[in-house]
Design a protein around this motif. Sequence first.
Motif, PDB file in Angstrom:
ATOM      1  N   SER A 501       0.828  -1.195   0.000  1.00 19.05           N
ATOM      2  CA  SER A 501       0.000   0.000   0.000  1.00 19.05           C
ATOM      3  C   SER A 501       0.865   1.248   0.000  1.00 19.05           C
ATOM      4  O   SER A 501       1.859   1.320   0.733  1.00 19.05           O
ATOM      5  N   THR A 502       0.472   2.219  -0.813  1.00 19.49           N
ATOM      6  CA  THR A 502       1.146   3.511  -0.775  1.00 19.49           C
ATOM      7  C   THR A 502       0.565   4.392   0.323  1.00 19.49           C
ATOM      8  O   THR A 502       1.156   5.408   0.676  1.00 19.49           O
ATOM      9  N   GLY A 503      -0.611   4.032   0.839  1.00 24.86           N
ATOM     10  CA  GLY A 503      -1.268   4.923   1.772  1.00 24.86           C
ATOM     11  C   GLY A 503      -1.671   6.212   1.076  1.00 24.86           C
ATOM     12  O   GLY A 503      -1.881   6.259  -0.138  1.00 24.86           O
ATOM     13  N   ALA A 504      -1.761   7.287   1.853  1.00 20.11           N
ATOM     14  CA  ALA A 504      -2.175   8.572   1.290  1.00 20.11           C
ATOM     15  C   ALA A 504      -1.050   9.255   0.528  1.00 20.11           C
ATOM     16  O   ALA A 504      -1.298  10.174  -0.240  1.00 20.11           O
ATOM     17  N   ASN A 505       0.193   8.811   0.750  1.00 14.95           N
ATOM     18  CA  ASN A 505       1.347   9.485   0.170  1.00 14.95           C
ATOM     19  C   ASN A 505       1.896   8.682  -1.001  1.00 14.95           C
ATOM     20  O   ASN A 505       2.452   7.601  -0.809  1.00 14.95           O
ATOM     21  N   PRO A 506       1.793   9.182  -2.229  1.00 14.14           N
ATOM     22  CA  PRO A 506       2.257   8.406  -3.382  1.00 14.14           C
ATOM     23  C   PRO A 506       3.752   8.484  -3.634  1.00 14.14           C
ATOM     24  O   PRO A 506       4.247   7.807  -4.535  1.00 14.14           O
ATOM     25  N   ASN A 507       4.490   9.317  -2.887  1.00 11.80           N
ATOM     26  CA  ASN A 507       5.922   9.500  -3.129  1.00 11.80           C
ATOM     27  C   ASN A 507       6.634   8.142  -3.161  1.00 11.80           C
ATOM     28  O   ASN A 507       6.668   7.430  -2.151  1.00 11.80           O
ATOM     29  N   PRO A 508       7.221   7.741  -4.291  1.00  7.70           N
ATOM     30  CA  PRO A 508       7.812   6.397  -4.398  1.00  7.70           C
ATOM     31  C   PRO A 508       9.046   6.190  -3.532  1.00  7.70           C
ATOM     32  O   PRO A 508       9.489   5.048  -3.364  1.00  7.70           O
ATOM     33  N   ASN A 509       9.613   7.252  -2.962  1.00  8.77           N
ATOM     34  CA  ASN A 509      10.725   7.075  -2.033  1.00  8.77           C
ATOM     35  C   ASN A 509      10.327   6.237  -0.824  1.00  8.77           C
ATOM     36  O   ASN A 509      11.171   5.575  -0.219  1.00  8.77           O
ATOM     37  N   HIS A 530      16.181  10.051 -10.170  1.00  6.40           N
ATOM     38  CA  HIS A 530      14.766  10.383 -10.354  1.00  6.40           C
ATOM     39  C   HIS A 530      14.033  10.439  -9.020  1.00  6.40           C
ATOM     40  O   HIS A 530      13.198  11.323  -8.799  1.00  6.40           O
ATOM     41  N   LEU A 531      14.333   9.506  -8.127  1.00  7.17           N
ATOM     42  CA  LEU A 531      13.686   9.504  -6.825  1.00  7.17           C
ATOM     43  C   LEU A 531      14.014  10.769  -6.042  1.00  7.17           C
ATOM     44  O   LEU A 531      13.160  11.335  -5.346  1.00  7.17           O
ATOM     45  N   ALA A 532      15.252  11.231  -6.150  1.00 12.34           N
ATOM     46  CA  ALA A 532      15.660  12.435  -5.425  1.00 12.34           C
ATOM     47  C   ALA A 532      14.841  13.648  -5.851  1.00 12.34           C
ATOM     48  O   ALA A 532      14.549  14.540  -5.043  1.00 12.34           O
ATOM     49  N   LEU A 533      14.444  13.694  -7.112  1.00 10.30           N
ATOM     50  CA  LEU A 533      13.713  14.850  -7.622  1.00 10.30           C
ATOM     51  C   LEU A 533      12.304  14.966  -7.022  1.00 10.30           C
ATOM     52  O   LEU A 533      11.726  16.050  -7.004  1.00 10.30           O
ATOM     53  N   PHE A 534      11.736  13.863  -6.548  1.00 12.82           N
ATOM     54  CA  PHE A 534      10.438  13.941  -5.894  1.00 12.82           C
ATOM     55  C   PHE A 534      10.512  14.769  -4.614  1.00 12.82           C
ATOM     56  O   PHE A 534       9.496  15.270  -4.132  1.00 12.82           O
ATOM     57  N   TYR A 549       6.334  11.877 -12.417  1.00  9.08           N
ATOM     58  CA  TYR A 549       5.747  10.592 -12.029  1.00  9.08           C
ATOM     59  C   TYR A 549       5.653   9.664 -13.235  1.00  9.08           C
ATOM     60  O   TYR A 549       5.928   8.458 -13.141  1.00  9.08           O
ATOM     61  N   GLN A 550       5.262  10.194 -14.357  1.00  8.02           N
ATOM     62  CA  GLN A 550       5.129   9.353 -15.538  1.00  8.02           C
ATOM     63  C   GLN A 550       6.482   8.830 -16.000  1.00  8.02           C
ATOM     64  O   GLN A 550       6.612   7.655 -16.372  1.00  8.02           O
TER      65      GLN A 550
END
Length: 604
Positions: A501-509, A530-534, A549-550
């Motif tokens: 589950s991502t929960g409420a936070n979609p940040n892939p980090n 790419h992750l750092a840029l989030f 995200y895409q």
Amino acid sequence: MPCQHKKFSVGRKFRPTGFFLALLLLLAGCAAPAMQPAHEYMHPLAALAQTRQRFPSSSPYPTPAPVFGGHFRHAVGADTPPQGIFNPVFQNSSVDGAFSSWFTGGNLLSYTPENTIGQHGVASWEMDKAAKTITLTMQEYVYWHDGTPLTLCDVVFAIETIATPGYAAAGGIRFTYMVQNIQGVWEFHRGEADYIAGLVLSPCGRQLTYHFVDFNPSLLHFGFWATPYPRHIFEGVPIHLHSTHYHTRVRPIGWGPFIVNSVAPGESMHLVRNENFWAERPFLDEVTVQIVPTAMVATLMEEGFFHMADFRLQDFADFTTPQNFHYIGDVTNVYNVVAFNLGWWDKSAGKVRPHQNPRMGCRYLRRALAYAVDEYLLTQGFFYGLRFPATSIIPPGHIQFICQEMDGFPYNPTLAKQLLDHAGWLPGEDGWRTFPCGAEFVLDFVTRSGEDWPIIAQHYAQAWRDIGINVAIRSADFTDIIANMYNADNWPWDVHIAGWSTGANPNPNLLWGHTAANRSRYMNPRLESHLALFNSEDAWDINWLVNHYQEWQQLFHYYIPAFPTNWRISLTAVNNYVHGLYIGHTKDGIRSIGGRHRIFIQNP
């Protein structure tokens, strides 16, 4: 590829057929799903939206004037006893969570329909982007169930507990980015400071300012910890005793709409109305939450023994038009995922480290395993069309961020075989594919025990055997999986399937970055950048964020450290005389956990 030789007690010539899967279903006490023939393709997102219209997020019946009183009975389907850890800092079971949802109170902040923090909870908030801070201001006259005032000091204590050395060893799983991103947390965790510098509390305890290392929009998606933990009870208790404490298991304490009156371990919990609940006086007098064997839930709901229950999809076919209850539904941020073992978790550094020569290191092998599975057959047959083949690692609860042009890994066993042939995974003398160097290869496939997982695992194993991969299945208890995830660096396995589950936070980090929750332990420089840029300033530009995200989803799809299998709609069965029960959001943004004081029973 490494020439590793690994033996399992699996017959080398045993290749079960589709009939074997049906037989397993029957032996498991389940009717074999009516596997439906393929029809005209509809993109899973469109199919999900179409199905969602059948299931509202609250009772479809006209709501009468609220009535005080009544005894509400909540059935929780489970075939094994709950862990009984009714403590928000240490709880890791959805079954325990069903019990806790009635009394803990949850997050101090309310939700918006976009899964961001709202202004209608116990606390309001404001942010300062330049200073990288969010300040909570809490209202007065909020109390723990024992009458002790609840303040933001209890939130600070929760974060201190999670950041305490030994928390993970004691079974805690929440020392993640949402805590680690607070300034001073790592110094506190390493014992270099006796307080967390990034948490500044007012003398009255009703205002708390968080100072963050990274300041990005994911913070507004509940990207920081704001659930209180009673300092007056647990302060001074050794960390390893929190999960077995009297106020965790026997008389758990919260600040929610109902107060725990008694607990029958492994069986039930009885609660009574909290007359001092902060929002308003709850309508119900009392609540009983009871464990019920999953196979009995549907029948007992139809016979009127319970007012509410989460519903097994296998039972849906027999109760498509129930008489005594109705369904309310939710598009969840939970999805199933197949993860590959590609690295290890360096706890001391807080980093994901790649294996030098992982058994699953061949990208062609991983892609072949993804293309080999007929996910549509499983979702239509076993899940009766209430799950949907996942096309992205971002679930549909965060629809604004999904790359809708992606099709995921649609069923294509011919392509799967071609990928294996191209990479040198060729059949040996016995017909099973070997490592490219010719060494024997048996896929070590770990699945969760209980519920439907063994049956689902057989579907995947059969698909992989059909393309020539020898598979050994073994099951593990969920608590063992969690313990190994957070405490073991080299737990042996090749492939693992579980719900995520991502929960409420979609940040892939949070799930795929440098975190113990990164099940595949995979990282490379391109993904890392790419992750750092989030977490950068650029992320505040919504158009930039959507594009990023895409791009990230496409990279994840290319490297395939894991692949999502299906998205889902969760169904809750609600008795026809129950009103005020919301799965989604009420007008003021308080979700069902905070809004259960509004539930009432209107008998004819």
